[in-house]
Structures are given as C-alpha cells and as structure tokens.
Write a protein that holds these residues in place. Structure first.
Motif, PDB file in Angstrom:
ATOM      1  N   GLN A  34       0.859  -1.185   0.000  1.00  0.00           N
ATOM      2  CA  GLN A  34       0.000   0.000   0.000  1.00  0.00           C
ATOM      3  C   GLN A  34       0.894   1.234   0.000  1.00  0.00           C
ATOM      4  OE1 GLN A  34      -2.884   0.085   3.129  1.00  0.00           O
ATOM      5  NE2 GLN A  34      -3.833   1.972   2.423  1.00  0.00           N
ATOM      6  N   ILE A  35       1.109   1.778  -1.191  1.00  0.00           N
ATOM      7  CA  ILE A  35       2.004   2.916  -1.348  1.00  0.00           C
ATOM      8  C   ILE A  35       1.465   4.129  -0.603  1.00  0.00           C
ATOM      9  CG2 ILE A  35       3.137   4.410  -3.024  1.00  0.00           C
ATOM     10  CD1 ILE A  35       2.740   2.156  -5.085  1.00  0.00           C
ATOM     11  N   THR A  36       0.212   4.451  -0.834  1.00  0.00           N
ATOM     12  CA  THR A  36      -0.491   5.503  -0.109  1.00  0.00           C
ATOM     13  C   THR A  36      -1.882   4.984   0.212  1.00  0.00           C
ATOM     14  OG1 THR A  36      -1.466   6.553  -2.068  1.00  0.00           O
ATOM     15  CG2 THR A  36       0.784   7.221  -1.462  1.00  0.00           C
ATOM     16  N   ASP A  37      -2.710   5.828   0.792  1.00  0.00           N
ATOM     17  CA  ASP A  37      -4.082   5.426   1.073  1.00  0.00           C
ATOM     18  C   ASP A  37      -4.853   5.133  -0.203  1.00  0.00           C
ATOM     19  OD1 ASP A  37      -3.656   5.665   3.757  1.00  0.00           O
ATOM     20  OD2 ASP A  37      -4.478   7.697   3.901  1.00  0.00           O
ATOM     21  N   LYS A  38      -4.392   5.671  -1.310  1.00  0.00           N
ATOM     22  CA  LYS A  38      -5.121   5.512  -2.561  1.00  0.00           C
ATOM     23  C   LYS A  38      -4.427   4.572  -3.551  1.00  0.00           C
ATOM     24  CE  LYS A  38      -7.487   9.981  -2.389  1.00  0.00           C
ATOM     25  NZ  LYS A  38      -7.792  11.228  -3.128  1.00  0.00           N
ATOM     26  N   PHE A  39      -3.108   4.414  -3.450  1.00  0.00           N
ATOM     27  CA  PHE A  39      -2.365   3.591  -4.385  1.00  0.00           C
ATOM     28  C   PHE A  39      -1.952   2.276  -3.734  1.00  0.00           C
ATOM     29  CE2 PHE A  39      -1.608   7.478  -6.873  1.00  0.00           C
ATOM     30  CZ  PHE A  39      -1.762   6.976  -8.159  1.00  0.00           C
ATOM     31  N   THR A  40      -2.159   1.172  -4.458  1.00  0.00           N
ATOM     32  CA  THR A  40      -1.711  -0.145  -4.012  1.00  0.00           C
ATOM     33  C   THR A  40      -1.055  -0.865  -5.185  1.00  0.00           C
ATOM     34  OG1 THR A  40      -3.500  -0.315  -2.392  1.00  0.00           O
ATOM     35  CG2 THR A  40      -2.359  -2.340  -3.000  1.00  0.00           C
ATOM     36  N   ALA A  41       0.145  -1.383  -4.948  1.00  0.00           N
ATOM     37  CA  ALA A  41       0.849  -2.163  -5.952  1.00  0.00           C
ATOM     38  C   ALA A  41       0.879  -3.622  -5.521  1.00  0.00           C
ATOM     39  CB  ALA A  41       2.265  -1.639  -6.148  1.00  0.00           C
ATOM     40  N   ALA A  42       0.812  -4.537  -6.479  1.00  0.00           N
ATOM     41  CA  ALA A  42       0.802  -5.965  -6.157  1.00  0.00           C
ATOM     42  C   ALA A  42       1.542  -6.744  -7.237  1.00  0.00           C
ATOM     43  CB  ALA A  42      -0.620  -6.485  -6.027  1.00  0.00           C
TER      44      ALA A  42
END
Length: 554
Positions: free
Chosen positions: A514-522
């Motif tokens: 979870q990079i930020t509250d809005k961005f998630t990388a997987a």
C-alpha cells in the motif's frame, strides 16, 4: 404423473419477480461486505438480516483484538448440495471483481496490470452519487492472455465484462437490479496437430451472455412475515451452434406461526430453451414447503417435502435436525432428495471446450443423508466438518469426443443406475495471530456403482485449498496459496482407454504494498512449480505465470 398445478407455482414467482431489484438487508445503510480471493475461490460475507432465514446457524463475531475477516456461509447445511467440483484452479485466471475500499460510500477504484503470456488486466468500479440509501455503479473487467500454454496463438483466452447496477433501501424493502454483458473467448487448442497456415481464429470459441437480474428483500424487523425473491433473464450465444436463453425466478418466505414454530415456503421456476441440432424447451419447477419447530431451546427440526416437476412430478422428503450445544459445537443432520438443473451455461463454467452436439439432462439426487458440526471458539477460529452419502441418477461426466479429441461431450450415468457418492468436507478458518490469517479446506469424494463408466472421469477424489494472509508490515501483505487436486482420470475416445492424469499441486504467492491510502501495488506469481498440468485431458494449463498490478482509489 404430469404436474397439473404448474401455473400455480409460476404465477406467484412471476408476480414477485416483477418487483425485482433487491439485496439483503442491513439496517439503515447499504453495505458491500465482500472478501474476495484472487484465483478461483470467492468467499462472500453477506449482511445479516434482522430476522435471518437460517437464524439457528448465525455465528456472531466475538473476536476482539484478533479480528477474523472471513466467515462461513452457514446456510450450507440447510440446503444439501449435489457433488460439485472446481475446474479453473490452475486454469486461466478469471477476472477479479474489484470492490472499492470505501465500501458503500462508493468512491471509485481502478486496477491495471500486465504479465507474461501476454497477460493484460483492466478492472474498475465506478460509483455514481452514492448515499446511505441509494447506490448506483458501473463495473468493468478485461482479463486476457495473448498466448497460452502451447507454443502458438491457439491457446490465447480473454474475458470482458460490463455491468451496471443499482440498489435502493426503501422503508419496507431493499431492492437491487443489474444489467450485465460478458464475453469470453478461448480456443480448441487441445488438438495434437494443427494444419499448416491455419488462421488463428479457426479453432476459436467465443460466448456472449447478457443478463438482467433483480431481487427484493423485505424489511423484517418485528414482523412475522418475511420474504426474499428474485428473477434473472439470460441469453447465451456464440460462434458455435448451441444457444440458450433462460428465465429463472425464486421465492423464499417465512411466517412465524407462534414462538418457535415457523412455516417456510421455498420455490424455483426455470423456463429455458436450448438450441443445438434441435430446439428444446427445458422447464423446471421446484416447490419446497416445510415447518421449522424448536423442539427444545437448542434443538430445531425442519420437516417438509421437495416437489420437483420436469416432465413428471417427483416428491422427496426433506428433514433437517440442528442442535446448538454452544457456540463452539453446533450439530446438524439431514435426509432429503433433490434435482439439479443442468444448463448449457453451468456446463460451460465447468468445461468451455464442449462439442456442438451435446445434450443436457438434469441430475437426480435420489436421496442423501448428511451430518456434521460447525462452530467457533468465539475469538479467532471457525470450523466446519461435514459428511454425506447419497445416490444420484443422470450424473454428468466429461469425455473427449471420438470425432474430435479436442472437443468434449457430456455423458450421463443411466437413469436406472444410481451412482453412490461419499463426500467428506473439512474447513478451518483462523487468525493465528493478529497478523496471520489462514483458511484450509479439504474435500474428499468417492464415487461408486458407476455402471458402464470405469472411473468418474474428470471428477477429482480430493481437493485441498490453503489460503493465507500474512501482514509483514502495516503496508505490506504476503498471500501464499496452495491448491491440490488428486484422483483425476480422463478418457481417450479414440483409443477407448482411461488415462490417469497427474496430480495437481499449484503453489502461488502474492505480495501487496500500500504505497499511499489511494495507491496499491501488487505482484502475483502463480504455478511456481511451472508444471503444465492437465485438468482436462489434452488441455495443458499455463506454467509459471506472473502479473503486476497497480490499483488506485479515488
């Protein structure tokens, strides 16, 4: 004996279904409470109605500092299911229905991804002006592979979907409706030899499905009468000959006669047309009245009949006994008969490489006796143990076609020869710590008295699923998964010999950041052993494959 009262069942279901558009009730707001596991398995945690249709089976979440994010579908024991099996455990990865982390506040979410085998992914959910009582949205999904497990473009596949939905909470009911278009495409890539200069679309299979569905759930707080009803219309066609349209409606209604005594009415009506070589109308009706009676404060008996009408009327007994010793031990036992409606669409979900000349029959569950227990330690462990034994007529098996080994036919056991089925199931879900969650499910099935069939072709004896979530950092999660399928047999119609298929051990690992509250990388890596297993004979699956995704919520 013909069913002379067919219209008496169709009319009330039709009238109820015209109300359409509903979802289960949660007081005051609309919630999307859904835990979705990538791959095949999808566990849904549905909102609990104020007076549940299966109140005895409700298990409250007593967890405190160790919250369990998943729970059982505890309505299972009340509806004993016919033996089923999964097919896409290691097959092409299906699209994941992305849900906004903002839930019913319905902000927007979009996910994009890419990987080997020419994998592309676009998945999005977009809400429109949501409120606590109104929710409208658009869901889109694209999931495709440009290449596949064989060294040519014939093993590519794709899935595309667009869905528009709406749900509204009224003073007396919760309504839900949706319009959905889905297109799937694959190829008959199981051929041993492809002619030279064959066009890439020469062995293509594509299906287009349009669905309209709606449901209505009554507000039941403090009322003696509650109901749940819905209807769905679907049309399925493709580039092959078979086509199917189907209209299905259902009704569930409860009436509290007195304290501890309840009348229940369940009904289903299916009107369908299947066109292959000929056009056939296939209609199916089921009416299941029963009485639920609390013999003791912790002991409940539900007894009734299950009336099924296809071309003739069949009536089965239906008896369910449930005992709640405490929250950790809840026992159940049952005896009943039933019939499973097998549609063209449900068959394609199991095997997309069907021949153009298949026939469809319904599977009769002549009788089944079952029992088991369910429970929770009121903190971090939920478990379910089930056992059943029954006899079935017209059970479906998939075998390759003698005319073309890359295409599959559906063969049925004799209506006069009852296949015996022993099923054992165990499922344990737990929070090992506040950072580790685990879900283990084991299914064992033994088929006997197969008649002319030497084996239960393409029906596994054992299926194991083990899914885990490990929170290694507040922003980093690792999700190891293991799938095992054993006891598979195929049938080569050209040599008329049974083929023992290798056991399947599919290991997967997914990491989320979870990079930020809005961005998630997987990053997900599937089939780490790199084996081209065959879930169906002649059809190897993808070897090691990976997909990187980036999700954004706004």
């Amino acid at each position: 004996m013909r069913f002379t009262s067919k219209i008496m069942l169709v009319l009330p279901l039709g009238l109820i279904s015209m109300l359409s558009y509903g979802q289960q009730k949660k007081e005051g707001t609309i919630q999307n409470e859904e835990f979705v596991s990538e791959k095949v398995r999808k566990i849904e945690v549905q909102p609990t109605m104020s007076r549940s249709f299966e109140a005895l089976n409700e298990i409250p979440d007593y967890s405190k500092d160790k919250k369990v994010d998943f729970s059982f579908d505890l309505t299972k024991p009340s509806s004993i299911q016919l033996p089923t099996f999964q097919t896409s455990i290691i097959g092409p990865r299906a699209g994941e229905e992305l849900k906004s982390p903002f839930g019913s506040k319905a902000k927007n979410s979009i996910k994009v991804g890419a990987g080997n085998y020419g994998h592309t992914l676009l998945n999005g959910h977009f809400g429109y002006n949501p409120t606590e009582k109104e929710l409208r949205g658009l869901y889109i999904n694209h999931d495709a592979n440009a290449t596949g497990p064989t060294d040519n473009a014939f093993s590519s596949r794709s899935e595309n979907e667009v869905k528009i939905y709406s749900q509204s909470l009224w003073s007396k009911a919760l309504l839900k409706g949706a319009i959905d278009y889905r297109r799937t495409a694959t190829n008959f890539y199981g051929r041993e030899v492809f002619p030279m200069n064959t066009p890439e679309d020469a062995f293509a299979i594509n299906y287009n499905q349009i669905k309209f569905n709606g449901d209505i759930y009554s507000q039941t707080e403090g009322k003696r009468f509650s109901y749940q009803a819905g209807t769905e219309f679907s049309s399925l066609s493709g580039n092959l000959a078979p086509k199917e349209w189907m209209s299905s409606s259902y009704l569930k209604a409860n009436y509290d006669i007195s304290e501890g005594l309840m009348l229940r009415i369940n009904g289903d009506a299916v009107l369908s047309n299947f066109t292959s070589n000929t056009s056939i109308n296939r209609n199916f009706f089921r009416l299941k009245p029963s009485i639920s009676y609390d013999l003791l404060p912790r002991l409940n008996l539900q007894a009734g009949i299950n009336a099924i009408n296809e071309e003739e009327l069949r009536i089965y007994p239906s008896i369910q006994l449930k005992y709640r010793a405490n929250d950790f031990i809840r026992l159940f036992a049952g005896f009943e008969g039933d019939t499973q409606f097998n549609s063209y669409h449900s068959s394609l979900l199991l095997n997309p490489w069907l021949s153009q000349t298949i026939n469809l029959q319904n599977t009769q569950q002549k009788w089944i006796v079952s029992g088991g227990l369910i429970g929770t330690n009121e903190r971090n462990v939920h478990y379910e143990l089930k056992a059943s034994y029954g006899e079935y007529a017209n059970m479906a098996f998939f075998t390759s076609s003698a005319a073309d080994l890359s295409q599959y036919e559906i063969l049925y056991s004799s209506a006069n020869n009852a296949v015996s089925v022993l099923s054992l199931q165990a499922n344990v879900k737990m929070s090992v710590t506040d950072k580790i969650q685990s879900d283990l499910q084991v299914d064992y099935t033994n088929y006997g008295n197969l008649g002319s069939f030497l084996y239960a072709y393409h029906r596994p004896n054992i299926q194991i699923t083990w899914m885990n979530t490990i929170k290694v950092h507040p922003k980093v999660s690792i999700l190891p998964q293991l799938y095992f399928v054993g006891g598979l047999y195929g049938y080569n119609s050209a040599t008329k010999k049974a083929i023992v298929l290798d056991n399947i051990l599919d290991l997967n690992l997914k990491g989320e950041y979870q990079i930020t509250d809005k961005f998630t990388a997987a990053l997900s890596a599937n089939n780490l052993l790199g084996k081209n297993y065959q879930r169906y004979l002649f059809y190897p699956t993808q070897g090691f494959n990976f997909t990187a995704t980036l999700a954004y919520s706004f």
